[in-house]
Scaffold this active site. Sequence first.
Site, PDB file in Angstrom:
ATOM      1  N   SER A 155     -15.932   4.462   7.019  1.00  0.00           N
ATOM      2  CA  SER A 155     -15.355   5.749   7.422  1.00  0.00           C
ATOM      3  C   SER A 155     -14.190   6.214   6.554  1.00  0.00           C
ATOM      4  O   SER A 155     -13.796   7.382   6.630  1.00  0.00           O
ATOM      5  CB  SER A 155     -14.911   5.691   8.893  1.00  0.00           C
ATOM      6  OG  SER A 155     -16.019   5.747   9.741  1.00  0.00           O
ATOM      7  N   LYS A 182     -14.936   9.210   4.558  1.00  0.00           N
ATOM      8  CA  LYS A 182     -14.927  10.538   5.167  1.00  0.00           C
ATOM      9  C   LYS A 182     -13.795  11.408   4.615  1.00  0.00           C
ATOM     10  O   LYS A 182     -13.958  12.615   4.436  1.00  0.00           O
ATOM     11  CB  LYS A 182     -14.793  10.420   6.684  1.00  0.00           C
ATOM     12  CG  LYS A 182     -15.982   9.738   7.363  1.00  0.00           C
ATOM     13  CD  LYS A 182     -15.694   9.477   8.841  1.00  0.00           C
ATOM     14  CE  LYS A 182     -16.853   8.793   9.542  1.00  0.00           C
ATOM     15  NZ  LYS A 182     -16.569   8.456  10.945  1.00  0.00           N
ATOM     16  N   TYR A 197     -25.593   9.589   3.222  1.00  0.00           N
ATOM     17  CA  TYR A 197     -24.435   9.174   4.007  1.00  0.00           C
ATOM     18  C   TYR A 197     -24.239   7.657   3.990  1.00  0.00           C
ATOM     19  O   TYR A 197     -23.110   7.164   3.879  1.00  0.00           O
ATOM     20  CB  TYR A 197     -24.592   9.673   5.449  1.00  0.00           C
ATOM     21  CG  TYR A 197     -23.421   9.371   6.345  1.00  0.00           C
ATOM     22  CD1 TYR A 197     -22.207  10.046   6.196  1.00  0.00           C
ATOM     23  CD2 TYR A 197     -23.521   8.419   7.360  1.00  0.00           C
ATOM     24  CE1 TYR A 197     -21.132   9.783   7.027  1.00  0.00           C
ATOM     25  CE2 TYR A 197     -22.451   8.144   8.198  1.00  0.00           C
ATOM     26  CZ  TYR A 197     -21.252   8.826   8.022  1.00  0.00           C
ATOM     27  OH  TYR A 197     -20.183   8.558   8.847  1.00  0.00           O
ATOM     28  N   TYR A 230      -9.644   6.491  14.513  1.00  0.00           N
ATOM     29  CA  TYR A 230     -10.552   6.629  15.649  1.00  0.00           C
ATOM     30  C   TYR A 230      -9.753   7.104  16.867  1.00  0.00           C
ATOM     31  O   TYR A 230      -8.812   7.878  16.742  1.00  0.00           O
ATOM     32  CB  TYR A 230     -11.319   5.332  15.905  1.00  0.00           C
ATOM     33  CG  TYR A 230     -12.103   4.856  14.706  1.00  0.00           C
ATOM     34  CD1 TYR A 230     -13.000   5.705  14.059  1.00  0.00           C
ATOM     35  CD2 TYR A 230     -11.948   3.573  14.193  1.00  0.00           C
ATOM     36  CE1 TYR A 230     -13.733   5.285  12.955  1.00  0.00           C
ATOM     37  CE2 TYR A 230     -12.684   3.138  13.080  1.00  0.00           C
ATOM     38  CZ  TYR A 230     -13.566   3.998  12.477  1.00  0.00           C
ATOM     39  OH  TYR A 230     -14.277   3.592  11.384  1.00  0.00           O
ATOM     40  N   VAL A 249     -15.063   0.522   9.493  1.00  0.00           N
ATOM     41  CA  VAL A 249     -15.493  -0.639  10.273  1.00  0.00           C
ATOM     42  C   VAL A 249     -15.812  -1.874   9.428  1.00  0.00           C
ATOM     43  O   VAL A 249     -16.081  -2.938   9.980  1.00  0.00           O
ATOM     44  CB  VAL A 249     -16.688  -0.310  11.195  1.00  0.00           C
ATOM     45  CG1 VAL A 249     -16.285   0.697  12.250  1.00  0.00           C
ATOM     46  CG2 VAL A 249     -17.898   0.156  10.406  1.00  0.00           C
TER      47      VAL A 249
END
Length: 309
Positions: A65, A68, A193, A245, A263
């Site tokens: 992540s 992102k 992705y 998160y 993660v």
Amino acid sequence: MPCKSNDELKELVNEARKITKSGRVADYIPALGKANPNDLSIALNFPDGRCFSAGDIEKKFSLQSISKVITLALVLMDRGKEYVFERVGMEPTGDPFNSIAKLESMAPSKPLNPMINAGALAVTHMIKGESIEDRFQRLLQFVRELSGNDGIQFNQEIARSEYDTAHLNRALCYFLKQHHIIEEDVDELIDLYTKQCAIEMSCLDLARIGIVFALDGKDPQTGNQIMPAKIARICKTFMVTCGMYNASGEFAIKIGIPAKSGVAGGIMGSVPGKFGIGIFGPALDDKGNSIAGIKLLELLSKNYNLSMF
């Protein structure tokens, strides 16, 4: 300038490593389940080129992540903020990062922010290029430029493992496609992705990316303005509000810097105007953040008064 081992950082790593046994690796993605939960490393990168590190700095990990934030920066440069934020919102969510709940209850049905999976999939959809490979290579080249490391690649085993188990992300994509947030083939988007998430580096590379964001898009080594300052600031704002998160509020109070976790156990931190942080610790807490990595940042913030608030 080589990254120097640092005794103070070693002490912090040794202290934080004690709690790795309280976390667990992300074994729901089979390839990530192979990580050693006791691994822990940190690097700090400063504007003058100094770099200090401690722990298992030779270990590489996938961005997950953390990618992102980088993809958001690229897409904002590609498309402009009006285009992007017509399709993805700017608000934090208290739901888990992979939740579909808010998509069902919101009108219009667009993801709340670019840091949850639904929003990240919508942002990845916006990467410009003629093919999946072309779009991925543009992103990979951007990561290499940010890190100053032309050798960065993606881990094919991790990408394949994520692709094969991405059932919930496919569901999010089909929901987004129904509402015309994405328009491409779902499996092609998942392919792009999962490769994005599997881009692999060390904590030294991650700290180098962190300093570019900390300096509003400027690479202190080359002097190049890699991204416009306003885009770096947007990304850092999302890191503060949504980067950890649904523990982002507590993180802002306890540590108080822009940061993004993944993660696989990575955390990228950007102390505005001061330095970049790269951390790797694959044992996760129940929110999906590196349990020892968070402890390391708490110790750093307490010892050096890092909070921007």
